[in-house]
Design an enzyme around this catalytic site. Structure first.
Site, PDB file in Angstrom:
ATOM      1  N   ASP A  17       0.819  -1.217   0.000  1.00  0.00           N
ATOM      2  CA  ASP A  17       0.000   0.000   0.000  1.00  0.00           C
ATOM      3  C   ASP A  17       0.855   1.271   0.000  1.00  0.00           C
ATOM      4  O   ASP A  17       0.673   2.151   0.841  1.00  0.00           O
ATOM      5  CB  ASP A  17      -0.936   0.020   1.220  1.00  0.00           C
ATOM      6  CG  ASP A  17      -1.710  -1.268   1.388  1.00  0.00           C
ATOM      7  OD1 ASP A  17      -2.195  -1.795   0.375  1.00  0.00           O
ATOM      8  OD2 ASP A  17      -1.836  -1.744   2.532  1.00  0.00           O
ATOM      9  N   GLU A 183     -11.683   0.831  -2.403  1.00  0.00           N
ATOM     10  CA  GLU A 183     -10.956   1.143  -1.172  1.00  0.00           C
ATOM     11  C   GLU A 183      -9.737   1.992  -1.526  1.00  0.00           C
ATOM     12  O   GLU A 183      -9.596   2.469  -2.641  1.00  0.00           O
ATOM     13  CB  GLU A 183     -10.508  -0.152  -0.471  1.00  0.00           C
ATOM     14  CG  GLU A 183      -9.627  -1.045  -1.333  1.00  0.00           C
ATOM     15  CD  GLU A 183      -9.250  -2.344  -0.663  1.00  0.00           C
ATOM     16  OE1 GLU A 183      -9.639  -2.538   0.499  1.00  0.00           O
ATOM     17  OE2 GLU A 183      -8.551  -3.157  -1.293  1.00  0.00           O
TER      18      GLU A 183
END
Length: 490
Positions: A17, A183
């Site tokens: 991420d 997301e």
């Protein structure tokens, strides 16, 4: 002369991420760290290709009492890194507790203690935006495992000092009918328009969306701007748009590669005639490209460690909040004091680990003190694990190589972090050991298959992480001394 090129992935290890910013001529990156301590690693680059450690923004996980034992898959999920008003800011989520903020005058710190800007379960992937008119906003996603909802993004007005949200929040983008698994939003402003770049479709199988609006709260138009297409880069998404000093645009994202972890790619990015971003080669990932900022020496995050400094290197993390009594620096060498054995190395807080690098050869010298039953060595640690090292029993010392199966039970996200690993079993019969010091070597192939001595072990990824290469020592008393750790090309 042709321009120098780079090859993806630029970080071929578990930097999950990633978020990236540029300040002046310098790029900085942070990433998810989950239950690893210290958390929130910070890397530096001059060209988006070579990276080196700056340090960590989160020395200990909070609340501290909740992280005295490994909370596998918990802790720090996808963060956002920003530079605003002379400070570096990281917004990070703890999916069981809320959204937190830390700040620092420099990427090297000192970083503030974290404060919670929004408490609650299932709040993930926050990103702030300070708009050109002076207003401030926060966007975040939801984890269905904790909140019961997902595939929506919630927006808030925020005090510019990020000490308080100014409203209850509203859904600014609903993925229903557009995509699944929306997301990881990152918020930006360009030419008066608000942009949210967000992945959808799942970590290993998804794609990257772009949303734009004249107002932060919508309505938003949308497009898919990066997908696997004809390439072998699965799930290319969740990352950062960053502009180089020459005003060229780039997108930094990850690719899930199981035991290897979430590796980092850099894609060229341009704008089409309708003002939409085009990432990679017409929306597909590139394998090679001209270096964004040529002329810099190639760097990589540290892996080997001689243990000859005041502390071990920043590549190492514990599985829980550490205590000073766990270790001692020997200058050179590292002494791990024996910790009570939980019977499952995944539950041992004192495993000192780093990201698996494939291919590589990892070697370390080990000496075990003579103070009763104990075991120590090097472990390949994921949902299951293997280890190579010394075991001392009442009958003597043995060189052992053991493994355990990954847990069979399934839970949230396709695995259950609370399920015990299978019982340990010998991969080869134990061998009596009379030497005071042994050298342990693990060969990690390009396919991440590990060879411990003469046997092979196929590691499983961890809980939202790649596989860890770690050092450990357990027993009722005494210590284990580790010499230099060498991580070398095969």
């Amino acid at each position: 002369m042709s321009a120098p090129v780079y090859r993806n992935p630029v970080l071929d290890a578990d930097w999950s991420d990633p978020d990236v910013i540029r300040v002046g001529d310098d790029f900085y990156l942070t990433a998810s760290s989950f239950h690893r301590v210290p958390g929130l690693p910070v890397l530096h680059s001059r060209d988006l290709v070579g990276w080196s450690f700056v340090g960590h923004a989160l020395p200990r996980l909070v609340p501290e009492g909740d992280f005295v034992t490994p909370q596998l898959g918990g802790g720090v999920w996808a963060p956002a890194l920003r530079h605003h008003d002379g400070l570096f800011w990281i917004f990070y989520p703890d999916p069981d507790r809320g959204i937190f903020v830390v700040t620092a005058p420099s990427p090297a710190g000192p970083w503030s203690d974290p404060w919670c800007i929004k408490p609650g379960r299932g709040l993930i992937d926050p990103c702030p935006l300070w708009a050109t008119d002076g207003s401030a906003y926060l966007v975040h996603a939801w984890a269905k495992s904790r909140a019961g909802i997902n595939n929506v993004l919630t927006g808030h007005r925020m005090r510019p000092d990020a000490r308080e949200l100014l409203d209850d929040g509203v859904v600014i983008i609903d993925g229903e009918g557009i995509c699944t698994g929306l997301e990881g939003p990152k918020a930006y402003q360009r030419d008066g328009e608000f942009w949210i770049l967000a992945p959808a479709g799942g970590v290993a199988t998804g794609w990257q969306m772009a949303f734009r609006s004249k107002d932060f709260f919508g309505p938003y138009e949308h497009r898919i701007v990066l997908a696997t297409g004809t390439t072998d880069v699965n799930g290319p998404h969740q990352g950062a748009w960053v502009t180089a000093p020459d005003d060229s645009d780039w997108f930094v994202h990850f690719q899930d590669r199981a035991a290897r972890g979430r590796v980092v790619h850099v894609q060229p990015m341009r704008w089409d005639d309708d003002g939409w971003p085009v990432i990679g080669a017409d929306g597909e990932p590139v394998r090679t490209h001209a270096i964004p900022v040529p002329g810099h020496a190639l760097t990589a995050p540290a892996t080997s460690d001689a243990f000859d400094g005041p502390a071990f290197g920043p590549q190492w993390t514990w599985q829980a909040n550490p205590e000073p009594s766990w270790y001692e620096m020997l200058h050179p060498g590292l002494r791990l004091f024996l910790h009570e054995d939980p019977g499952d190395l995944r539950r041992l807080p004192t495993v000192l680990g780093q990201r698996l690098l494939a291919p590589s050869v990892v070697s370390v010298e080990l000496r075990l003190s003579e103070d009763g039953p104990a075991r120590a060595g090097i472990t390949i640690l994921g949902r299951g694990y293997a280890w190579l090292g010394l075991e001392r029993t009442d009958e003597g010392s043995w060189l052992v190589c053991r493994a355990t199966a990954s847990p069979e039970s399934e839970g949230v996200g396709g695995f259950d972090a609370s399920a015990p690993a299978g019982p340990e079993h010998d991969l080869v019969p134990p061998v009596p050991c009379t030497s005071e010091t042994v050298t342990l070597t693990v060969h990690i192939g390009s396919d991440t298959v590990c060879r411990l001595g003469e046997v092979s072990y196929t590691p499983a990824p961890g809980f939202w992480t790649g596989t860890t290469v770690g050092l450990f020592a357990t027993g009722a008393g005494g210590h284990a001394d580790f010499g230099p750790v060498r991580v070398e090309s095969p």
